[in-house]
Design an enzyme around this catalytic site. Structure first.
Site, PDB file in Angstrom:
ATOM      1  CD  GLU A  81       4.392  -4.997   3.018  1.00 30.78           C
ATOM      2  OE1 GLU A  81       3.998  -4.077   3.781  1.00 30.78           O
ATOM      3  OE2 GLU A  81       3.612  -5.747   2.409  1.00 30.78           O
ATOM      4  CB  CYS A 109       7.829   9.077   4.824  1.00 33.49           C
ATOM      5  SG  CYS A 109       6.322   8.225   4.312  1.00 33.49           S
ATOM      6  CG  HIS A 123      -5.538  -4.258   2.795  1.00 28.94           C
ATOM      7  ND1 HIS A 123      -4.721  -4.006   1.712  1.00 28.94           N
ATOM      8  CD2 HIS A 123      -5.172  -3.346   3.735  1.00 28.94           C
ATOM      9  CE1 HIS A 123      -3.906  -3.026   1.984  1.00 28.94           C
ATOM     10  NE2 HIS A 123      -4.169  -2.582   3.197  1.00 28.94           N
ATOM     11  CB  CYS A 153       9.451   4.908  10.779  1.00 29.92           C
ATOM     12  SG  CYS A 153       9.786   5.157   9.017  1.00 29.92           S
ATOM     13  CG  PHE A 157       0.097  -8.461   7.808  1.00 30.65           C
ATOM     14  CD1 PHE A 157       0.577  -7.653   6.785  1.00 30.65           C
ATOM     15  CD2 PHE A 157      -0.843  -9.431   7.502  1.00 30.65           C
ATOM     16  CE1 PHE A 157       0.127  -7.812   5.486  1.00 30.65           C
ATOM     17  CE2 PHE A 157      -1.300  -9.595   6.207  1.00 30.65           C
ATOM     18  CZ  PHE A 157      -0.806  -8.784   5.194  1.00 30.65           C
ATOM     19  CB  CYS A 165       3.223   7.208   6.969  1.00 28.16           C
ATOM     20  SG  CYS A 165       3.027   5.595   7.764  1.00 28.16           S
ATOM     21  CG  ASP A 166      -2.249   4.902   5.500  1.00 26.53           C
ATOM     22  OD1 ASP A 166      -1.236   4.201   5.691  1.00 26.53           O
ATOM     23  OD2 ASP A 166      -3.127   4.611   4.669  1.00 26.53           O
ATOM     24  CB  THR A 167       1.026   2.708   9.139  1.00 28.68           C
ATOM     25  OG1 THR A 167       0.577   2.291   7.854  1.00 28.68           O
ATOM     26  CG2 THR A 167       1.148   1.500  10.043  1.00 28.68           C
TER      27      THR A 167
END
Length: 216
Positions: free
Chosen positions: A115, A45, A210, A30, A24, A48-50
């Site tokens: 992605e 957005c 995951h 972004c 990954f 988002c949790d990243t």
């Protein structure tokens, strides 16, 4: 110069390649949210949790050229093992991923996946394209292997994307953030996805295995 938040070896946890070993490669930045909580409410957005800010994650950093970055990724793959696969993610990887880096990966025997939110044109040579539209953004990538839509999104309901040519279509339950930062029920999002897929069988349910299995 490529800015990388983190890179790590794990199993793909969602979508058509669930269970597949992969590197990954998370790019910083972004175009739909700054990543700062103070900007979330105004972002396109908002759920988002990243963490994609900076280069301080696992194996993150700034890489001067494509060869250096590809070599670093390659060292994370098990020695003498084939079926190499790298997933370019973010943030939004299309802000940085270019033909030079794709070719560098190919030279090292990698399949290349991405992605993306689909708002930016993609370079040629990507082996697997997963488009995940967000909010009111305009999607310009109209052909993909996998369309993965976080559901429900009031500004991005499934019928908005009938013009996208996708090999498979997934609905992924929305995480516990809504536009006002209030916690919502993950169970209700999952139930909404199930009901929509049953009523519209061209869509399939996508779960983040995951997280369920607590795999990094």
């Amino acid at each position: 110069m490529y800015s990388i938040k983190e890179m790590f070896y794990s199993l793909q946890g969602e979508g058509a390649h669930t269970g597949r070993p992969a590197i990954f490669l998370r790019f910083s930045g972004c175009n739909l949210w700054s990543g700062l909580e103070k900007h979330r409410r105004e972002a396109i957005c908002q759920f988002c949790d990243t963490d994609f800010i900076g280069t301080d994650g696992q194996n993150g950093g700034k890489f001067k050229d494509a060869t250096t970055l590809a070599d670093t990724v390659s060292r994370l793959w098990p020695s003498n093992q084939q079926n190499r696969y790298v997933i370019c993610t973010g943030g939004e990887p299309a802000l940085q991923l270019d033909t030079e880096l794709i070719l560098a990966f190919k030279d090292l025997g990698f399949e290349v996946g991405i992605e993306t939110n689909g708002t930016l044109p993609l370079p040629k040579g990507i082996d697997w394209i997963c488009v995940s539209p967000k909010g009111r953004s305009t999607v310009v990538v109209k052909q993909c292997h996998e369309l993965k839509l976080v559901y429900p999104q009031p500004d991005a309901m499934p019928d908005r994307f009938t013009d996208i040519d996708a090999g498979v279509r997934y609905l992924s339950p929305k995480n516990p953030y809504d536009s006002d930062h209030l916690i919502i029920s993950e169970q209700s999002s999952t139930r909404a996805c199930i009901e929509y897929c049953l009523a519209h069988p061209q869509w399939r349910l996508c779960l983040q295995t995951h997280k369920i299995l607590k795999i990094d």
